[in-house]
Write an enzyme that holds these catalytic residues in place. Structure first.
Site, mmCIF file in Angstrom:
data_model
loop_
_atom_site.group_PDB
_atom_site.id
_atom_site.type_symbol
_atom_site.label_atom_id
_atom_site.label_comp_id
_atom_site.label_asym_id
_atom_site.label_seq_id
_atom_site.Cartn_x
_atom_site.Cartn_y
_atom_site.Cartn_z
ATOM 1 N N ARG A 72 75.409 57.898 2.751
ATOM 2 C CA ARG A 72 75.782 56.938 3.791
ATOM 3 C C ARG A 72 74.950 55.656 3.716
ATOM 4 N NH1 ARG A 72 74.862 57.621 10.236
ATOM 5 N NH2 ARG A 72 76.482 56.204 10.975
ATOM 6 N N HIS A 76 75.646 51.423 4.592
ATOM 7 C CA HIS A 76 74.919 50.666 5.608
ATOM 8 C C HIS A 76 73.999 49.622 4.991
ATOM 9 C CE1 HIS A 76 75.903 53.104 9.338
ATOM 10 N NE2 HIS A 76 76.625 53.614 8.359
ATOM 11 N N GLY A 82 74.413 42.421 1.507
ATOM 12 C CA GLY A 82 74.393 42.922 0.132
ATOM 13 C C GLY A 82 73.493 44.132 -0.060
ATOM 14 N N ASP A 84 70.535 45.536 -0.926
ATOM 15 C CA ASP A 84 69.195 45.005 -1.158
ATOM 16 C C ASP A 84 68.115 45.835 -0.471
ATOM 17 O OD1 ASP A 84 69.716 44.512 1.458
ATOM 18 O OD2 ASP A 84 69.409 42.353 1.386
ATOM 19 N N SER A 86 67.674 46.445 2.450
ATOM 20 C CA SER A 86 67.230 45.925 3.749
ATOM 21 C C SER A 86 67.237 47.048 4.787
ATOM 22 C CB SER A 86 68.116 44.766 4.208
ATOM 23 O OG SER A 86 69.483 45.146 4.213
ATOM 24 N N ASN A 104 72.933 52.687 13.564
ATOM 25 C CA ASN A 104 71.887 53.352 12.773
ATOM 26 C C ASN A 104 70.906 54.171 13.610
ATOM 27 O OD1 ASN A 104 73.099 52.002 10.689
ATOM 28 N ND2 ASN A 104 71.539 50.415 10.536
ATOM 29 N N PRO A 173 80.816 48.838 11.622
ATOM 30 C CA PRO A 173 81.912 49.189 12.528
ATOM 31 C C PRO A 173 81.571 50.360 13.455
ATOM 32 C CG PRO A 173 82.365 50.049 10.338
ATOM 33 C CD PRO A 173 81.091 49.255 10.237
ATOM 34 N N HIS A 203 83.471 60.722 4.311
ATOM 35 C CA HIS A 203 83.301 61.636 5.442
ATOM 36 C C HIS A 203 83.773 63.046 5.080
ATOM 37 C CE1 HIS A 203 83.173 58.054 8.517
ATOM 38 N NE2 HIS A 203 82.129 58.102 7.725
ATOM 39 N N SER A 204 84.054 63.252 3.815
ATOM 40 C CA SER A 204 84.279 64.603 3.301
ATOM 41 C C SER A 204 83.001 65.432 3.363
ATOM 42 C CB SER A 204 84.748 64.531 1.843
ATOM 43 O OG SER A 204 84.787 65.813 1.291
ATOM 44 N N THR A 257 85.064 71.192 5.274
ATOM 45 C CA THR A 257 84.172 71.604 4.169
ATOM 46 C C THR A 257 83.053 70.566 3.998
ATOM 47 O OG1 THR A 257 85.609 70.445 2.594
ATOM 48 C CG2 THR A 257 86.027 72.799 2.893
ATOM 49 N N ASP A 262 85.355 66.749 -1.455
ATOM 50 C CA ASP A 262 86.708 67.079 -1.910
ATOM 51 C C ASP A 262 87.708 66.296 -1.054
ATOM 52 O OD1 ASP A 262 86.598 68.241 0.579
ATOM 53 O OD2 ASP A 262 86.601 70.304 -0.140
HETATM 54 C C1 HEM Z 1 85.295 52.862 7.638
HETATM 55 C C2 HEM Z 1 84.387 52.669 8.553
HETATM 56 C C3 HEM Z 1 83.340 53.686 8.881
HETATM 57 C C4 HEM Z 1 82.946 54.034 10.135
HETATM 58 C C5 HEM Z 1 83.472 53.472 11.451
HETATM 59 C C6 HEM Z 1 81.942 55.045 9.995
HETATM 60 C C7 HEM Z 1 81.269 55.633 11.042
HETATM 61 C C8 HEM Z 1 80.474 56.752 10.932
HETATM 62 C C9 HEM Z 1 79.930 57.477 12.045
HETATM 63 C C10 HEM Z 1 80.114 57.081 13.509
HETATM 64 C C11 HEM Z 1 79.251 58.537 11.561
HETATM 65 C C12 HEM Z 1 78.510 59.607 12.372
HETATM 66 C C13 HEM Z 1 77.249 58.989 12.920
HETATM 67 C C14 HEM Z 1 76.652 59.767 14.063
HETATM 68 O O1 HEM Z 1 77.406 60.236 14.925
HETATM 69 O O2 HEM Z 1 75.418 59.882 14.107
HETATM 70 C C15 HEM Z 1 79.351 58.492 10.122
HETATM 71 C C16 HEM Z 1 78.788 59.404 9.260
HETATM 72 C C17 HEM Z 1 78.823 59.278 7.893
HETATM 73 N N1 HEM Z 1 79.340 58.208 7.187
HETATM 74 FE FE1 HEM Z 1 80.557 56.781 7.906
HETATM 75 N N2 HEM Z 1 81.727 55.294 8.670
HETATM 76 C C18 HEM Z 1 82.552 54.482 7.952
HETATM 77 C C19 HEM Z 1 82.610 54.387 6.582
HETATM 78 C C20 HEM Z 1 81.749 55.050 5.717
HETATM 79 C C21 HEM Z 1 81.576 54.742 4.320
HETATM 80 C C22 HEM Z 1 82.290 53.611 3.583
HETATM 81 C C23 HEM Z 1 80.655 55.627 3.838
HETATM 82 C C24 HEM Z 1 80.105 55.766 2.450
HETATM 83 C C25 HEM Z 1 80.719 55.380 1.371
HETATM 84 C C26 HEM Z 1 80.285 56.498 4.925
HETATM 85 C C27 HEM Z 1 79.467 57.605 4.825
HETATM 86 C C28 HEM Z 1 79.155 58.445 5.863
HETATM 87 C C29 HEM Z 1 78.540 59.745 5.681
HETATM 88 C C30 HEM Z 1 78.237 60.420 4.360
HETATM 89 C C31 HEM Z 1 78.307 60.259 6.969
HETATM 90 C C32 HEM Z 1 77.608 61.584 7.322
HETATM 91 C C33 HEM Z 1 76.108 61.310 7.355
HETATM 92 C C34 HEM Z 1 75.236 62.490 7.734
HETATM 93 O O3 HEM Z 1 75.670 63.646 7.783
HETATM 94 O O4 HEM Z 1 74.041 62.223 7.975
HETATM 95 N N3 HEM Z 1 80.939 56.096 6.050
HETATM 96 N N4 HEM Z 1 80.088 57.377 9.766
#
Ligand code: HEM
Ligand SMILES: *[C@@H]1O[C@H](CO)[C@@H](O)[C@H](O)[C@H]1NC(C)=O
Ligand SMILES: *[C@@H]1O[C@H](CO)[C@@H](O)[C@H](O)[C@H]1NC(C)=O
Ligand SMILES: *[C@@H]1O[C@H](CO)[C@@H](O)[C@H](O)[C@H]1NC(C)=O
Ligand SMILES: *[C@@H]1O[C@H](CO)[C@@H](O)[C@H](O)[C@H]1NC(C)=O
Length: 342
Positions: A72, A76, A82, A84, A86, A104, A173, A203-204, A257, A262
């Protein structure tokens, strides 16, 4: 004897250091536009990718979720000025960093895994591998080690000299976002609708907090009712895990999963079992639905599109001056800082 020697030396360093600093800034500025390429460290730190891979493996053995949390970080980091590193900077008395950002705080984690990778690299080739590149390598490794596709990463990034909570808040977002907002946001980074859906497939793996879903369960769009797109059985499950007035730090799997990379995530969306509003909206909205269906039916298509998206996202650069940080949490002490402190 020693007195006469040290005095002129001191005088010289005081007058020349600011000049030296200016030179340094010029050199760093010139380097800010370096082209990213595979094998950037093949001469200067040939073991770099093995070292990072090994640290990620060990971190996953401690806790499987570290893979998701590390992956993730690329998102971020790269979206805010970019790629970097940060996002890795700790706050200082005169800089509110991105760790405090709305998306964050109490959420981004596994920073210590990046520290470990940096420490291991500094032990072998000090001052060579940027934290920004470690983020990119680690994200790739996390995907590979959870069963996803592999790809060649481009390297050669510099670490930022600053971070901005405000920029993070303006850009990252909300889990409440709808597909049309997300399409526009990703378009600002030259990422297509297909990139958006594929990258959301990250989010897989991993988990989210009840905090991110409460509004959706109990008051979607201020209606006082749950989001009708949630499958009733799935809603019962979420109601139990995330009751009104309960602990909003409780975490829930993002798909069925959560330790395997996947296309289950897309099948879940098709069945109304997406966790976040920003997930399920990709199936509700016609422009993104076709990709959700495609990726749910064909894992190879998902993997191909995901790799493309990760590489494009990894190419985002601010063009600002940078450095190779010694510690990913802090900017290196500049000659000028040392002068001011002494
Ligand atoms: C499309 C817009 C996206 C939104 C609105 C979004 C939002 C979120 C939110 C709200 C969470 C849970 C945070 C929490 O409740 O503490 C999350 C988890 C996560 N996001 Fe996204 N996300 C987005 C795109 C992405 C992208 C592009 C990636 C990576 C390429 C990503 C990777 C992850 C991962 C791997 C988790 C799980 C992290 C963990 O278990 O610690 N997300 N995201
Ligand atoms: C999507 O979200 C944006 C920004 O929050 C909002 O202005 C817009 O009306 C929403 N679109 C739909 C179709 O709900
Ligand atoms: C998107 O592409 C355009 C045209 O190639 C370019 O000028 C712009 O800088 C790109 N934007 C980003 C955020 O990379
Ligand atoms: C639901 O949201 C609306 C609009 O945001 C708000 O006015 C209302 O008080 C909320 N209701 C509950 C029960 O939280
Ligand atoms: C979650 O835990 C943190 C401390 O780890 C606390 O500061 C925060 O208020 C909690 N958030 C929620 C929504 O309960």
């Amino acid at each position: 004897m020693s007195k006469t020697l040290t005095k002129p030396l001191l005088k010289m360093s005081v007058t020349s250091l600011p000049f030296f600093y200016l030179l340094l800034v010029l050199v760093i500025n010139a380097a800010a536009a370096t082209l990213l390429r595979p094998g950037f460290y093949s001469e200067t730190c040939p073991e770099a990718e093995f070292i990072v891979r090994d640290v990620i493996k060990k971190a996953m053995n401690r806790e499987a979720r570290n893979a998701a949390s590390v992956m993730r970080l690329q998102f971020h980091d790269c979206f805010v000025n970019g790629c970097d590193a940060s996002v890795l900077l700790d706050d200082t008395p005169n800089m509110l960093g991105e760790k405090l950002g709305l998306s964050n705080i109490n959420s981004l984690r596994s920073f210590e895994v990046l520290d470990e990778a940096k420490e291991a690299l500094e032990g072998v080739c000090p001052g060579v591998v940027s934290c920004a590149d470690i983020v990119i390598m680690a994200a790739r490794d996390a995907v590979v080690l959870t069963g996803g596709p592999s790809w060649e990463v481009k390297l050669g990034r510099l670490d930022s000299l600053t971070a901005s909570q405000e920029d993070s808040d303006n850009i990252m977002p909300s889990p409440r976002a709808n597909a049309s907002y997300l399409i526009d946001l990703f378009d600002r980074f030259n990422l297509s609708v297909k990139d958006l859906v594929a990258l959301s497939g990250s989010h897989s793996i991993g988990k989210g907090r009840c905090f991110s879903v409460m509004f959706r369960l109990y008051n979607q769009s201020g209606t006082g009712r749950p989001d009708p797109a949630i499958q009733p059985k799935f809603r019962e499950k979420l109601d139990k895990l995330c009751p009104l007035g309960g602990d909003e730090n409780v975490t829930v799997d993002l798909d069925a999963t959560p330790e395997t990379f996947d296309n289950q995530y897309f099948q879940d969306l098709t069945n109304g079992r997406g966790f976040l509003n920003s997930d399920e909206t990709l199936f509700t909205y016609p422009k993104t639905r076709e990709y959700v269906k495609l990726f749910g039916a064909n894992q190879n298509e998902f993997f191909k599109a995901f790799v493309e998206g990760m590489i494009k996202m990894g190419d985002l650069q601010s063009g600002r001056p940078g450095e190779i940080r010694r510690n990913c949490r802090f900017v290196n002490r500049r000659p000028v800082d040392i002068l001011l402190e002494d």
